[in-house]
Every structure is written in structure tokens, then in C-alpha cells.
Motif scaffolding. Sequence first.
Motif, mmCIF file in Angstrom:
data_model
loop_
_atom_site.group_PDB
_atom_site.id
_atom_site.type_symbol
_atom_site.label_atom_id
_atom_site.label_comp_id
_atom_site.label_asym_id
_atom_site.label_seq_id
_atom_site.Cartn_x
_atom_site.Cartn_y
_atom_site.Cartn_z
ATOM 1 N N TRP A 325 -0.802 22.024 10.678
ATOM 2 C CA TRP A 325 -0.173 21.258 11.290
ATOM 3 C C TRP A 325 -0.695 20.596 12.623
ATOM 4 O O TRP A 325 -1.813 21.185 12.708
ATOM 5 N N GLU A 454 10.170 20.319 11.474
ATOM 6 C CA GLU A 454 9.428 20.977 12.711
ATOM 7 C C GLU A 454 10.561 21.193 13.540
ATOM 8 O O GLU A 454 11.388 20.385 13.923
ATOM 9 N N TRP A 455 10.417 22.197 14.070
ATOM 10 C CA TRP A 455 11.578 22.616 15.274
ATOM 11 C C TRP A 455 10.972 23.278 16.357
ATOM 12 O O TRP A 455 9.977 24.200 16.089
ATOM 13 N N ILE A 461 6.809 26.649 18.580
ATOM 14 C CA ILE A 461 6.677 25.810 17.700
ATOM 15 C C ILE A 461 6.713 26.264 16.124
ATOM 16 O O ILE A 461 5.794 27.444 16.106
ATOM 17 N N ASP A 462 7.382 25.441 15.239
ATOM 18 C CA ASP A 462 7.425 26.468 13.996
ATOM 19 C C ASP A 462 7.514 25.085 12.861
ATOM 20 O O ASP A 462 8.209 24.029 13.241
ATOM 21 N N TRP A 463 7.407 25.173 11.742
ATOM 22 C CA TRP A 463 7.469 24.125 10.942
ATOM 23 C C TRP A 463 7.387 24.781 9.420
ATOM 24 O O TRP A 463 7.105 25.655 8.941
ATOM 25 N N CYS A 465 6.937 23.176 5.329
ATOM 26 C CA CYS A 465 6.184 22.123 4.418
ATOM 27 C C CYS A 465 6.528 22.342 3.152
ATOM 28 O O CYS A 465 6.857 23.400 2.720
#
Length: 849
Positions: A325, A454-455, A461-463, A465
Amino acid sequence: PVKGLDWCYDNPRLVIAPQSPYLEIGTNFTATCMIINSTEVTADDLYWELNKTIVPKEQYTKINTSALNVTVHVTGEKPGWLYCLCKKASPYFPLNKGKLIHGIILTKGYRPGKPENVSCMAVQKERFISKAFRCEWDAVGRQTTDVPTSYILYVDVTKTMLYNVSTGENHAQVEFVDSFPDHMMLEIWVEAHNKLGKTQSEHLSRDAGSFVKTNPPSDVKVISEKSFTTSLLINWTHPIASEYVRLSYQIRYCHNGSQSWTYVPLDDTAKDIQSFRLQSLQPYTVYVVQVCCKNNKEGHGYWSNWSTNATKRTPEDRPSKPDLWRIIAEGDGINQRQVQVICKVNNHITFNTNYLKDQLKNGSLEPESIPVNRSHSGSFTVLKQIHLADQESVKVFVTAVNSVGISAEESLAVSEKALELPAVSDLKVRPRGGRLQLDWKPPNSTRVSEYVVEWVSGDNIDWICGGGVTRCILEKFVCYNVSVYPIYSGRAGKPATRTVYLEQGAPLEAPAVRLKGKPGHNEAELVWNEIPQRSLRGFITNYTIFYSSGADAHQITVPAKTTSYTLKSLERNTKYDTCIKASTINGSTISSNHSFTTLVYAPGEMEGIVVGVSLGFLFLFVVTMLLCVYKKDAIKENIWPRIPNPLESTIGNWSPDYPLKVETPKDNGLCGVSVLDVDICDGKCMFEEDKASLALKKDKYLSEEHSSGIGGSSCMSSPRQSVSDSDEGGDMADTTASTVQYSSVVASNGYKGQTPNSQPQQAVFSRSESTQPLLDSEENPDTLLQECGRQSQRVSRGPCSSHAEGNGDIIEQQEVLEPLDFCPLEEDCEQVTPADSSYRPQLGGYRPQ
């Protein structure tokens, strides 16, 4: 003692029934006052008093001539006295001034409430269940110190043995006789009671095993198997033999250092087992595992405490495809961007990173290869930072390598800023079941291959997919910026972002309110800062401002975006306490107090008052000065009155040094003075003879002076008593009035045509008034008389005397004339011979007898 007791019972008295009762607050109470051993006192002579207050007669009920009821409403928790009193005095009752009285104390309280939520527990002790059986419950209702509520715990074992224990608390413990009654039915209830009644809780009937709480499983072990890189095997030992309790288990695990636990579904561990395999784990990752247990019979029982931590690392495996990311931020220059390429952490892996940048060099594109070899323990790692212009694009290629093998290649592209692709529409984020549910409409394009959710929370940060991702696990009371990116063949489109909380709560702190500048006389501006993001725990809906001065309290609600407010309509010179409350949909928090005092005067008000008062005084001064200028004569006359000038007084005519001014007499003027020839010796004797009666004549003259005065109708005014003899001179001088009357001799031309004496008139006396002191001749008349006696002269008689006997009017006019107190001129004092025996020589003249 017996005799005194007989006297007490034989004499008249009052008795109240019932005696010292316990009363329930909120109810009505009726008492009866009875008259004993008395016919003189009746019920009409009685009255009631409660807590030193006379009870109204409307609450009385007359039973008969010797009994009176009263009904009162019971309020307040403190005990009170109720008295029955008699208006009449009794000779048989020496106390209280002979008046009969009797009182009772009213003890107040509440009826006991029904106990609720009864729960009991028996814990494991060594390898068995303890004989101690402890129960708790919720006390319902209120109680007072005078009427406390007590409880009794009852435990009935299979209707054969009943245990009970009393307590004043909301918990108690029963000790079984031999051992814990395993596999037996227990019936449990609690009774609450006090002076006003009793009540029981609901009865609880269960198997004894459902009240047992065992120790946690022991010897928990986690086993890693090389052939199973994504699983761990867990083994443990039963804490107690299954003959006593059959148990079910619960397992949870998490990454080492994390507090986000993952629970194994209970359906998989509800059996009486001693091992379990965790699956779908990440390779080469350290996990922490805990296990607990409880009685699985009928779904009741208590979970044991969690076992101690058991940690183990999963075996190493071939790296999976990197999860890439990027983070895009504004660059240092204009039209510049800073791109950070990040990847999810996968320990003990080497990343090989290549990126291809749109950079024109000699008309061709040149790739740049950068090897990255590092290990990270965070949630993600930054693989590369790229400074990118808004008109440039970049594509990054990443592979992961470890001792087992190499992963598949993953790529990430960043487009030019002007060529960003459309975002999703109608993004909705809402909490549901401890998770956030995201719904959106995809863009109108068939090129979308997947979505990235994404949050971001602060620096974290984390996401995720993948296509069709709709849910993710988040923490409570944390603010997240949730964004959804559509992926167009490896290129991310524009994001759609929402700010959301998984669950909201009351803020951890409220903003500190303070005063901006100085307060005014009737207003003050309050300011405060926004609550830090870490302390919000939810969306602020509004702020409520509280301010008070003494008992006068006010509150004002302002929107959530407000950071200042002006309080108006305040009182002058008043101290105010203010605080602010920050509210969310699930709670609020109040700040500490801030105090300020308003001013007495508004800014500039004091200066205005001073200027106004100064101008007023100036105007008054000017007006006063003008009045003094225009009215100076009147002011001078009132403040400094004019005093007659002695030099201008006619008394100056008495002195021989000045010539006499003869005034021409009018027809009605003074008559001439007749002079008799008197021998000097005779005159002297006459003067000495009359001297004795001078004091008496002075009184007469004084009275005549006050009666006639100046301007009277008499021929000559009587002189003022201004002299005295040598013996009374001092006293008489002190009593002399402030105004001194003088006499002067005026020449006369005759009375009504009479011919005056041929000898010229030497002096004529007239009256005048002055405030000047007396002359020496007036102060010492005796000296003047002696001198006049020694220089007597003969004076011929005036025409008035020859005509006196024939004309009564003239005689009467002459009788009004008064003698002079002194001889003004020594040379005028001559020896006179009396021509008429009716006249006697007087001081300075003659008076008819």
C-alpha cells in the motif's frame, strides 16, 4: 417506691397509645390521648404538638369526653416527639406548671425491599470443591439507621437439610457439614426483615455443580510442527476430576505484544477435551494462548480464571505475496508529492523492491532496482520513499524472500494527480455487532478489479485488499478515518472517506474553560480548547456552559464546533463560578470550575462619572461667582451690617468745643425750658436730697423710656438709665443694654407764641440712639453734679413758666418733659431762684412735682 407508684397512678394523668411505635415513612399515623383519673379535664382541653409545632385541629378526632385522636403524616427520616398537652392547670400535678403532658417518640423507617439477583458460588480448593458456600444479592429499597434491615440466607439441600445465616450486609456464607453436596439439588433464597415487616427473594433451585467455579486448566502447552506452518497444537490437564464436575473449555490467542484477542468458537471446545489445534495462523509468528473452563451442565456455572500465558512461534514458510500500500502526502515544493510505499509486516523476510518512474532520459525509460533487506516488528514497514511531481507517475514491484523460497511479485502504481480515477459513491459506515459495516456503490467502470479498505487512527494505519470486502475488526472508543479505494488494473482511484467510531462513550476529559481578557461589568467571554483526539471517545454533540453566583444558576448549550462564548446580562461586582460539559450520544464529562468576578464599572464609565461630576462642580462654581458679582451689595449688607458712625451722631453737639446748631422750632416743637433762681447752697442741698431717690427715679425713667421712646408724643423723651451712683456703677454698667440712648438740648423759640427769655438759649436736648459706649460724663454723673453745684448761676425764668399757671395745656406739656441726667455745659449751670414753688431743681433741668 410503692407509695410513690400508687400516687402516680391515683393522680390525674395523660396516656398516649400506642407507645413508641415504628412508623413507615410516607404513611399516616393515628394516636389516641386518654385522660386518666380526672373529671375536671376533658377532651376539649387537650391539644397535640409534633416536633414543637402545634398540630391543626382539623387533624383531631374526639372519641369521647376523655379521649382525643390525632392523625399525622409521617415525613422525614429523623425521629420526632409527639406530645399530648392540657390547656388547664391541675393542682395535683406539680411539674410543668401544673399542666398535664405526655409524649411518645416516633421512630421512622422504610419497609424492607425484596432482594434481587441472588447468586452463589463454591470455589475449588485443592482437588475438591470447598464446603464454604458464599452468596450475594442486591439490596432493594431504602433504610434508615433507626430502622435497619437485616437478611437471612437460607440454603435447602434436597429438602432434607436447611442451612441459614443472618447478616446485615448483602452477602453471607454457609458452611456445609461434611463436604460439598455434589450432584444434589439446592434451593436458595434470602429473607429481608426489619421492624416494619419482612419479605423474601425469588427461590433459586439448581444442581449444586452449577454453582461451582473451578481452577483454570493446568499444564497448558503449545506445540509447533514444522510440517504445519500455519497451525499450533494446544494441550492441557483437567483442573478437577470429571467425577465431580464435567467441564467445557474456551481458548483465545493473539500475536505476541498485541491485546486484540481472537476467540475460538465455543461449539468447537464444548466437549470434555484436553487438546485443540489452532489453524489459519501466519507462518513464523509468535502467538500467545490462554485456556479457561466451566461446568457444562445445563449451561450454568462460572468460567474459571484464564490460565497463564503459553507462547510459541509458528514454523517458517515460503513468503506469501507482499501486501503493498502507499501513503501520499504533500511534498516540500510546489506541485510535489511524497509517496511512501509500505508493506504488512512479515518477520524474517527480505524484500526486494524495484520501482519504475516516469522519468525522461535521452528519450527512454530507465528502471531502478533497490534491494531492501530488513526485519520489522511493527504493523507495517516502509519499503521506499519517493518524491514525485504532480505530473509524474510511478509503479513499484516488490518480492519477498526467506530461507524457504521467494514469493510472487506484487506491484503498486501511483498515477498522475490530474489523472486520478473516479471514487465509489454512497459510502455508508455504521457500527453493527461490534464491527463496522461498509456499504458503497461501485463506480461505472468494468476496469475495477478490487477494493482497498483503509482505516487510519492517529499514526496507526491498516488496510485490507480484495474484492467484496465489507467488514473489518476495530477497537471501541477510537476514531477512525475509513476510506475505500477502487483499484483500476493496479492503479488506485480517488478515495471515499468517512469518520466513524465503532462505539462511542463519554469523553475522558472536558475542555478547560478560561476567561479571555478581563471581564466587564455585565459580560465575560469564555474560551476553551478542543478535546484531544485520544480523549474524545465519540463525536461531540454539544457543549453546555454552567455559570452561577450563589443560588442563582444558569446553563447555556452551544454547538460542538464552538470554542468561545460571551456571557451577558451579568450582575456588577459579582463572583461567578463556571464550568463546561462536553457531551456525546453516550455520555458527558464536566470540567473543573473556573471563577471570575465582574467589574463594578464598565470601561470608561468611571472616567465619565468623574468628568461629569467635575463639570457639575465647575458649573456650580461659575454660577456662584456670577451671583456674588451681581448681588454683592445684598450679600455685603447681610454679612456685614452697617454700624452707625459715632462721628456722625448728634452727641457731638454736647461738647462745648463745637458750636450749637439751633434748629428753628415748629409750632408743635419743644417748649422753652423755665429756669428758676436757686441758691448754690440750696441747689446743693437739693441735689444731695434727691440723690438718695435717684435709683428709684432711674427705674421710673427706664420704664418711661421703654414706653415712650423716640418719636413719642411727649415734649421730651425720657432718658435711658445709663448711669448710677458710685456704689452701683459696676453692676449697672454690666446690665446696660446694647443700644444707648442720648439726649441733646435744643433751643426753643417759645411755645405757641410765648416770648422766650431774653437770655440766649445755650442748648437744646434731643433724643438719639447709638451703639457707642457712654461718655465719661454719662459714666460718672455724681462728679458732674458736684461741679454744677459749685458753679450755680442765676437764670431768669422763661416765658413758658409765666404762662404756666394760666394755661393748663402748657403745664401739662411741661409735665411730660423729663429731667436730664447730667448738665451738659458747666458754664450754663447758674444760680437760679425759684419763681414758682411748684418747681424743684432737678438734674440738668426742672420737673413739675
